[in-house]
Motif scaffolding. Structure first.
Motif, PDB file in Angstrom:
ATOM      1  N   ASP A 135       9.450  12.824  -1.137  1.00 47.65           N
ATOM      2  CA  ASP A 135       8.240  12.334  -1.833  1.00 47.65           C
ATOM      3  C   ASP A 135       8.139  10.821  -1.856  1.00 47.65           C
ATOM      4  N   GLY A 136       8.972  10.193  -1.309  1.00 43.03           N
ATOM      5  CA  GLY A 136       8.873   8.773  -1.331  1.00 43.03           C
ATOM      6  C   GLY A 136      10.293   7.956  -1.861  1.00 43.03           C
ATOM      7  N   VAL A 137      10.032   6.733  -2.117  1.00 39.01           N
ATOM      8  CA  VAL A 137      10.933   6.015  -2.743  1.00 39.01           C
ATOM      9  C   VAL A 137      11.067   6.057  -4.051  1.00 39.01           C
ATOM     10  N   HIS A 138      12.347   6.268  -4.468  1.00 38.08           N
ATOM     11  CA  HIS A 138      12.533   6.307  -6.071  1.00 38.08           C
ATOM     12  C   HIS A 138      13.122   5.148  -6.680  1.00 38.08           C
ATOM     13  N   VAL A 139      12.602   4.592  -7.952  1.00 42.87           N
ATOM     14  CA  VAL A 139      13.037   3.531  -8.524  1.00 42.87           C
ATOM     15  C   VAL A 139      13.384   3.929  -9.939  1.00 42.87           C
ATOM     16  N   ASP A 140      14.727   3.697 -10.368  1.00 36.50           N
ATOM     17  CA  ASP A 140      15.167   3.903 -11.683  1.00 36.50           C
ATOM     18  C   ASP A 140      15.771   2.819 -12.300  1.00 36.50           C
ATOM     19  N   VAL A 141      15.437   2.373 -13.439  1.00 35.44           N
ATOM     20  CA  VAL A 141      15.754   1.155 -13.918  1.00 35.44           C
ATOM     21  C   VAL A 141      16.375   1.563 -15.615  1.00 35.44           C
ATOM     22  N   ALA A 149      -2.746   5.893  -1.836  1.00 30.85           N
ATOM     23  CA  ALA A 149      -2.348   6.669  -2.915  1.00 30.85           C
ATOM     24  C   ALA A 149      -2.599   5.642  -4.263  1.00 30.85           C
ATOM     25  N   ASP A 150      -3.000   5.951  -5.196  1.00 34.28           N
ATOM     26  CA  ASP A 150      -2.981   5.082  -6.462  1.00 34.28           C
ATOM     27  C   ASP A 150      -1.369   4.648  -7.067  1.00 34.28           C
ATOM     28  N   ALA A 151      -1.338   3.684  -7.479  1.00 31.39           N
ATOM     29  CA  ALA A 151      -0.206   3.170  -8.035  1.00 31.39           C
ATOM     30  C   ALA A 151       0.420   3.854  -9.154  1.00 31.39           C
ATOM     31  N   PRO A 152       1.632   4.266  -9.294  1.00 30.96           N
ATOM     32  CA  PRO A 152       2.093   4.978 -10.435  1.00 30.96           C
ATOM     33  C   PRO A 152       1.985   4.085 -11.810  1.00 30.96           C
ATOM     34  N   PRO A 153       1.996   4.838 -12.901  1.00 36.03           N
ATOM     35  CA  PRO A 153       1.846   4.110 -13.970  1.00 36.03           C
ATOM     36  C   PRO A 153       3.266   3.449 -14.464  1.00 36.03           C
ATOM     37  N   VAL A 154       3.490   2.407 -15.147  1.00 37.50           N
ATOM     38  CA  VAL A 154       4.772   2.023 -15.848  1.00 37.50           C
ATOM     39  C   VAL A 154       4.808   2.449 -17.190  1.00 37.50           C
ATOM     40  N   VAL A 155       5.979   3.401 -17.183  1.00 38.64           N
ATOM     41  CA  VAL A 155       6.119   3.925 -18.539  1.00 38.64           C
ATOM     42  C   VAL A 155       7.579   3.736 -19.002  1.00 38.64           C
ATOM     43  N   LEU A 156       7.797   3.212 -20.295  1.00 35.97           N
ATOM     44  CA  LEU A 156       9.216   2.813 -20.576  1.00 35.97           C
ATOM     45  C   LEU A 156       9.628   3.923 -21.612  1.00 35.97           C
ATOM     46  N   VAL A 157      10.779   4.338 -21.540  1.00 35.46           N
ATOM     47  CA  VAL A 157      11.430   5.320 -22.574  1.00 35.46           C
ATOM     48  C   VAL A 157      12.311   4.666 -23.293  1.00 35.46           C
ATOM     49  N   GLU A 158      12.426   4.660 -24.517  1.00 31.06           N
ATOM     50  CA  GLU A 158      13.105   3.750 -25.498  1.00 31.06           C
ATOM     51  C   GLU A 158      14.340   4.714 -26.054  1.00 31.06           C
ATOM     52  N   PRO A 213       0.903  -1.111  -0.128  1.00 33.19           N
ATOM     53  CA  PRO A 213      -0.108   0.135   0.106  1.00 33.19           C
ATOM     54  C   PRO A 213       0.949   1.282  -0.016  1.00 33.19           C
ATOM     55  N   LEU A 214       0.441   2.319  -0.809  1.00 32.02           N
ATOM     56  CA  LEU A 214       1.250   3.510  -1.010  1.00 32.02           C
ATOM     57  C   LEU A 214       0.445   4.557  -0.148  1.00 32.02           C
ATOM     58  N   ASP A 215       1.013   5.427   0.252  1.00 32.96           N
ATOM     59  CA  ASP A 215       0.312   6.935   1.058  1.00 32.96           C
ATOM     60  C   ASP A 215       0.220   8.043   0.341  1.00 32.96           C
ATOM     61  N   ASP A 216      -0.831   8.630   0.341  1.00 31.96           N
ATOM     62  CA  ASP A 216      -1.106   9.884  -0.299  1.00 31.96           C
ATOM     63  C   ASP A 216      -0.513  11.121   0.318  1.00 31.96           C
ATOM     64  N   LEU A 217       0.491  11.466   0.278  1.00 31.50           N
ATOM     65  CA  LEU A 217       1.397  12.576   1.045  1.00 31.50           C
ATOM     66  C   LEU A 217       0.853  13.949   0.922  1.00 31.50           C
TER      67      LEU A 217
END
Length: 370
Positions: free
Chosen positions: A357-363, A280-289, A268-272
């Motif tokens: 603003d939370g935890v950042h994930v970069d791939v 809070a709603d889950a963020p969308p998964v968007v890939l950039v080529e 579960p995520l939190d609405d800050l």
């Protein structure tokens, strides 16, 4: 006992406790109503303490420390406590004697004989408790052991507690108008006994005796030794895979799946932005080529997982990455760098960090071969 701790404990005994013991003795004399000649004995005892401290002025406890440097003054507080503490003893003794020899100011509350004896015993015992650490140090014995000091402090507390209990039982049967209105006693006595008792016994939990030079530079003595870490690399993690056996479609699908799995693992995520706890709603998964420098293409993606407890969320995400065949390979500025440990991984580098603003994930995926 670690020399720095020894220095601080001895400094407290010399600078604070010894002058305070003079005040407890003076309070015991005044409360007992002793004759004037008792103050002469009081001054004689004070002179004896000063002579003892003067003879102890050359006491220096040897510290055979192989790592000791000139910037490690382990005896600083002892020197200051010995000098300033003697001044405090003289000032307190003179002021208390002058107050006791003049016409004494009557107490707001005159206690019965039994309660007076208990209060005098409490003050006298606490005076001993406050003086013993400094006398122990001046006698060349180092820091007094806790089993020696603690019973004296507890005895003083017991005497005062018994006196106040008898006082409470005596006053509760009186009418409200007949009860004495005395302040600050006994509140000042309670505060003084507890505060000085804590100063006398509390630091002794760290140890007693003479300073041990072998502990200099090793404050974590007693913990299991850890293997020395080499200078390169700074992060003793596994060596990540340098390539992948997947084709372009599998790399893209694997990168997208890893981001989606990170959201699922986060929970579960939190609405800050909400003033009250709200999901809070889950963020969308968007890939950039992107195009690779050596040819081919790769996919990158980023997520921000809003949470009020990043210290709980980040380990769950990292556990999911480990299960998928990835492991931390580096760390910088509070950010974990994660790489693949299997040859069929889709992602080349991942970063897991935090912000307001939370935890950042970069791939960042591997580059395709064509």
């Amino acid at each position: 006992m670690e020399p720095g701790t020894f220095d601080g404990t001895a400094g407290i005994a010399l600078l604070l406790l010894l002058p305070t013991s003079v005040l407890f003795v003076a309070a015991a004399i005044r409360r007992s109503g002793a004759p004037r000649w008792a103050w002469a004995c009081f001054l004689s005892g004070t002179v004896g303490v000063l002579v003892l401290l003067h003879l102890a002025g050359g006491v220096r406890y040897p510290v055979d420390a192989p790592e000791r440097s000139a910037l490690d003054p382990w005896d600083f507080f002892q020197i200051v406590g010995l000098g300033v503490g003697r001044i405090g003893v003289v000032v307190n003794a003179v002021v208390a004697t002058a107050r006791g020899l003049r016409h004494p100011v009557p107490y707001d509350e005159v206690l019965p004989r039994r309660e007076t004896a208990l209060v005098v015993a409490a003050y006298s015992t606490m005076a001993v408790a406050a003086a013993v650490p400094a006398v122990w140090w001046a006698s060349g014995l180092g820091v007094v052991p806790l089993p020696v000091e603690l019973p004296v402090v507890l005895a003083a507390v017991a005497f005062l507690t018994t006196a106040l209990l008898l006082r409470w039982r005596r006053l509760r049967v009186l009418d409200e108008a007949d009860r004495p209105i005395g302040f600050p006693w006994p509140a000042d006595a309670v505060v003084a006994v507890w505060l000085v008792g804590a100063l006398a016994a509390g630091p002794l939990v760290a140890g007693s005796g003479l300073p041990d030079g072998s502990l200099v530079g090793r404050p974590d003595e007693g913990r299991p030794p850890t293997a020395p870490r080499s200078a390169e690399p700074e992060w003793p993690g596994p060596t990540p895979a340098a390539s992948t056996s997947l084709d372009a479609a599998a790399i893209e699908a694997g990168t997208r799946a890893l981001l989606a799995d990170s959201i699922d693992r986060a929970g579960p995520l939190d609405d800050l932005t909400s003033p009250t706890p709200a999901p809070a709603d889950a963020p969308p998964v968007v890939l950039v080529e992107q195009a690779c420098d050596q040819g081919g293409r790769r996919w990158t993606g980023s997520l921000v997982l809003p949470t009020v407890r990043p210290q709980d969320l980040a380990p769950r995400v990292l556990a999911g990455w480990r299960a998928a065949g990835y492991a931390p390979v580096d760390r910088a500025m509070g950010t974990d760098v994660v790489g693949p440990v299997r040859p069929d991984a889709a992602v080349e580098r991942m970063r897991l960090g935090g912000g307001t603003d939370g935890v950042h994930v970069d791939v960042q995926s591997f580059c395709t071969s064509g």
